[in-house]
Design a protein around this motif. Structure first.
Motif, PDB file in Angstrom:
ATOM      1  N   SER A 100     -97.339  14.297   3.122  1.00 35.43           N
ATOM      2  CA  SER A 100     -96.611  14.500   2.103  1.00 35.43           C
ATOM      3  C   SER A 100     -97.328  13.927   0.743  1.00 35.43           C
ATOM      4  CB  SER A 100     -95.300  13.479   2.060  1.00 35.43           C
ATOM      5  OG  SER A 100     -94.479  13.600   1.220  1.00 35.43           O
ATOM      6  N   ASN A 101     -97.141  14.683  -0.355  1.00 36.68           N
ATOM      7  CA  ASN A 101     -97.782  14.264  -1.401  1.00 36.68           C
ATOM      8  C   ASN A 101     -96.832  14.266  -2.534  1.00 36.68           C
ATOM      9  OD1 ASN A 101    -100.366  14.057  -3.450  1.00 36.68           O
ATOM     10  ND2 ASN A 101     -99.570  16.058  -3.910  1.00 36.68           N
ATOM     11  N   ALA A 102     -96.945  13.287  -3.339  1.00 34.82           N
ATOM     12  CA  ALA A 102     -95.976  13.019  -4.634  1.00 34.82           C
ATOM     13  C   ALA A 102     -94.398  13.584  -4.257  1.00 34.82           C
ATOM     14  CB  ALA A 102     -96.590  14.097  -5.762  1.00 34.82           C
ATOM     15  N   ALA A 103     -93.881  13.022  -3.326  1.00 31.24           N
ATOM     16  CA  ALA A 103     -92.511  12.914  -2.820  1.00 31.24           C
ATOM     17  C   ALA A 103     -91.842  12.082  -2.373  1.00 31.24           C
ATOM     18  CB  ALA A 103     -92.578  14.655  -1.750  1.00 31.24           C
ATOM     19  N   LEU A 104     -92.587  11.060  -1.623  1.00 27.37           N
ATOM     20  CA  LEU A 104     -91.550  10.107  -0.900  1.00 27.37           C
ATOM     21  C   LEU A 104     -90.898   9.322  -1.998  1.00 27.37           C
ATOM     22  CD1 LEU A 104     -90.926   8.919   1.618  1.00 27.37           C
ATOM     23  CD2 LEU A 104     -92.980   7.426   1.577  1.00 27.37           C
ATOM     24  N   HIS A 105     -91.515   9.013  -3.322  1.00 28.77           N
ATOM     25  CA  HIS A 105     -91.029   8.300  -4.003  1.00 28.77           C
ATOM     26  C   HIS A 105     -89.630   8.766  -4.729  1.00 28.77           C
ATOM     27  CE1 HIS A 105     -93.797  10.620  -6.602  1.00 28.77           C
ATOM     28  NE2 HIS A 105     -92.837  10.687  -7.303  1.00 28.77           N
ATOM     29  N   TRP A 106     -89.332  10.051  -4.469  1.00 29.42           N
ATOM     30  CA  TRP A 106     -88.075  10.703  -4.845  1.00 29.42           C
ATOM     31  C   TRP A 106     -87.092  10.650  -3.760  1.00 29.42           C
ATOM     32  CZ3 TRP A 106     -87.097  13.010  -9.546  1.00 29.42           C
ATOM     33  CH2 TRP A 106     -88.250  13.556 -10.182  1.00 29.42           C
ATOM     34  N   MET A 107     -87.334  10.056  -2.842  1.00 26.29           N
ATOM     35  CA  MET A 107     -86.465   9.773  -1.438  1.00 26.29           C
ATOM     36  C   MET A 107     -86.110   8.229  -1.534  1.00 26.29           C
ATOM     37  SD  MET A 107     -88.731  12.073   1.078  1.00 26.29           S
ATOM     38  CE  MET A 107     -89.284  13.512   0.394  1.00 26.29           C
ATOM     39  N   ARG A 108     -84.586   8.269  -1.773  1.00 26.88           N
ATOM     40  CA  ARG A 108     -83.945   6.919  -1.925  1.00 26.88           C
ATOM     41  C   ARG A 108     -83.936   6.247  -0.452  1.00 26.88           C
ATOM     42  NH1 ARG A 108     -80.155   7.113  -6.752  1.00 26.88           N
ATOM     43  NH2 ARG A 108     -80.572   9.184  -7.597  1.00 26.88           N
ATOM     44  N   ARG A 109     -83.863   6.790   0.601  1.00 26.15           N
ATOM     45  CA  ARG A 109     -83.648   6.265   2.027  1.00 26.15           C
ATOM     46  C   ARG A 109     -84.774   6.647   2.524  1.00 26.15           C
ATOM     47  NH1 ARG A 109     -78.648   7.992   0.339  1.00 26.15           N
ATOM     48  NH2 ARG A 109     -79.303  10.215   0.527  1.00 26.15           N
ATOM     49  N   GLN A 110     -85.975   5.809   2.520  1.00 25.05           N
ATOM     50  CA  GLN A 110     -87.184   5.978   2.797  1.00 25.05           C
ATOM     51  C   GLN A 110     -87.395   5.650   4.420  1.00 25.05           C
ATOM     52  OE1 GLN A 110     -90.173   4.096   0.120  1.00 25.05           O
ATOM     53  NE2 GLN A 110     -89.650   5.532  -1.631  1.00 25.05           N
ATOM     54  N   ASP A 111     -86.603   4.694   4.756  1.00 21.95           N
ATOM     55  CA  ASP A 111     -86.678   4.644   6.284  1.00 21.95           C
ATOM     56  C   ASP A 111     -86.197   5.737   7.317  1.00 21.95           C
ATOM     57  OD1 ASP A 111     -87.626   2.093   5.938  1.00 21.95           O
ATOM     58  OD2 ASP A 111     -85.547   0.960   6.167  1.00 21.95           O
ATOM     59  N   ARG A 112     -85.248   6.390   6.500  1.00 27.64           N
ATOM     60  CA  ARG A 112     -84.828   7.701   7.065  1.00 27.64           C
ATOM     61  C   ARG A 112     -85.781   8.797   7.263  1.00 27.64           C
ATOM     62  NH1 ARG A 112     -78.582   8.966   5.177  1.00 27.64           N
ATOM     63  NH2 ARG A 112     -77.712   6.813   5.942  1.00 27.64           N
ATOM     64  N   VAL A 113     -86.657   8.952   6.187  1.00 26.59           N
ATOM     65  CA  VAL A 113     -87.775   9.769   6.073  1.00 26.59           C
ATOM     66  C   VAL A 113     -88.838   9.334   7.054  1.00 26.59           C
ATOM     67  CG1 VAL A 113     -89.483  10.831   4.804  1.00 26.59           C
ATOM     68  CG2 VAL A 113     -87.314  10.318   3.734  1.00 26.59           C
ATOM     69  N   PRO A 159     -79.351   5.265 -13.249  1.00 23.36           N
ATOM     70  CA  PRO A 159     -80.117   4.660 -12.111  1.00 23.36           C
ATOM     71  C   PRO A 159     -81.036   5.701 -12.003  1.00 23.36           C
ATOM     72  CG  PRO A 159     -77.744   5.304 -11.450  1.00 23.36           C
ATOM     73  CD  PRO A 159     -77.894   5.780 -12.894  1.00 23.36           C
ATOM     74  N   SER A 160     -82.429   4.946 -11.589  1.00 23.37           N
ATOM     75  CA  SER A 160     -83.765   5.648 -11.494  1.00 23.37           C
ATOM     76  C   SER A 160     -83.657   6.649 -10.336  1.00 23.37           C
ATOM     77  CB  SER A 160     -84.920   4.826 -11.202  1.00 23.37           C
ATOM     78  OG  SER A 160     -86.109   5.144 -10.953  1.00 23.37           O
ATOM     79  N   PRO A 161     -84.144   7.575 -10.283  1.00 23.90           N
ATOM     80  CA  PRO A 161     -84.157   8.714  -9.249  1.00 23.90           C
ATOM     81  C   PRO A 161     -85.202   8.270  -8.173  1.00 23.90           C
ATOM     82  CG  PRO A 161     -85.161   9.774 -11.174  1.00 23.90           C
ATOM     83  CD  PRO A 161     -84.457   8.555 -11.615  1.00 23.90           C
ATOM     84  N   TRP A 162     -86.241   7.345  -8.725  1.00 19.71           N
ATOM     85  CA  TRP A 162     -87.268   7.046  -8.043  1.00 19.71           C
ATOM     86  C   TRP A 162     -87.372   5.561  -7.404  1.00 19.71           C
ATOM     87  CZ3 TRP A 162     -88.363   7.923 -13.606  1.00 19.71           C
ATOM     88  CH2 TRP A 162     -88.615   9.324 -13.678  1.00 19.71           C
ATOM     89  N   HIS A 163     -88.071   5.657  -6.189  1.00 17.55           N
ATOM     90  CA  HIS A 163     -88.243   4.198  -5.477  1.00 17.55           C
ATOM     91  C   HIS A 163     -89.972   4.057  -5.415  1.00 17.55           C
ATOM     92  CE1 HIS A 163     -88.168   0.280  -3.503  1.00 17.55           C
ATOM     93  NE2 HIS A 163     -88.546   0.867  -2.591  1.00 17.55           N
TER      94      HIS A 163
END
Length: 258
Positions: A100-113, A159-163
């Motif tokens: 994955s490149n430049a995408a994970l920070h858009w995903m709020r529930r990173q544990d699920r990813v 709310p920020s869309p990023w984490h």
């Protein structure tokens, strides 16, 4: 972070204003070191720029993204791209690597990813990612906060869309799932913005712009640009964003149970 992101993607705007995202992703592809014959899952594949290059190296690539338009653009490159939410991946252990490149920070529930990547990769396979990390785009975020405050709005009205995770947080998430972290680093990567701050916001910051009609949106963009100018504009008039990247490579142990 509350609510659903209002971010949407236009393939033409992404290609014209944000091609640097994929081009600067080549070092993480080198960390992945894809080998001919490998089956690779590209999570958040965008328009398929990097997936196509992995295919040219002889890999079989499946790309997923939530944007139908970007998936269509990836398919036009010959990528097996599918509309799918990375937080709800259903793949079994069929991939040699998850990338994955430049995408994970858009995903709020990173544990699920991370859970989905664990299930998707074969024992002994690797999970290789680069994303925004702690401190990423602080200059742009500061400009956004000032522009909201000028309108009498609280900085966190949207709310920020990023984490943006830091190293300890991401390491803990990966190891809690069972991955063995081989490399992980947080580093600054000042990034030229060919379309300036306004162009960047127009592509990536729909959550912050959606509350304004066309006339007020232009005023808001102008304000953010002015607030960002001292920190992000160079003497020659070019714009450079204060990107911070988090990059890691992790392995699913050969003995792991799915």
């Amino acid at each position: 972070m509350k609510g659903e992101s209002r971010q949407s993607w236009d393939a033409f705007s992404y290609a014209s204003c944000a091609r640097f995202v994929s081009e600067l992703g080549m070092p993480v592809v080198e960390l992945l070191a894809p080998k001919a014959g490998e089956r690779i899952l590209d999570v958040g594949c965008g328009d398929g720029f990097l997936a196509q290059r992995m295919q040219l190296a002889g890999c079989e690539v499946v790309g997923i993204d939530t944007s139908r338009e970007l998936v269509a653009a990836a398919r036009a490159r010959g990528v097996d791209a599918r509309v799918m939410n990375a937080e709800a991946m259903t793949f079994g252990p069929e991939f040699d690597a998850v990338f994955s490149n430049a995408a994970l920070h858009w995903m709020r529930r990173q544990d699920r990813v991370i859970d989905g990547a664990w299930r998707a990769v074969k024992p002994g396979g690797r999970f290789v990612v680069e994303c925004g990390g702690k401190g990423n785009i602080d200059g742009i975020l500061n400009g956004l906060k000032k522009a909201f405050a000028r309108r009498g709005l609280e900085p966190d009205v949207v709310p920020s869309p990023w984490h943006f995770a830091d190293v300890p947080e991401m390491r803990q998430r990966l190891e809690a799932r069972g991955f063995v972290v081989q490399e992980i680093a947080l580093f600054g990567r000042p990034t030229p913005l060919p379309a300036g701050v306004e162009g960047w916001l127009s592509v990536f910051a729909h959550d912050f712009l959606a509350s304004f009609d066309a006339e007020n949106r232009k005023d808001f963009l102008d304000d953010v640009t002015e607030y960002c100018r001292p920190a992000l504009m160079k003497p020659d008039g070019s714009w450079v964003a204060d990107y911070v990247r988090l990059r890691f490579s992790a392995i699913k142990p050969v003995t792991a149970d799915d």
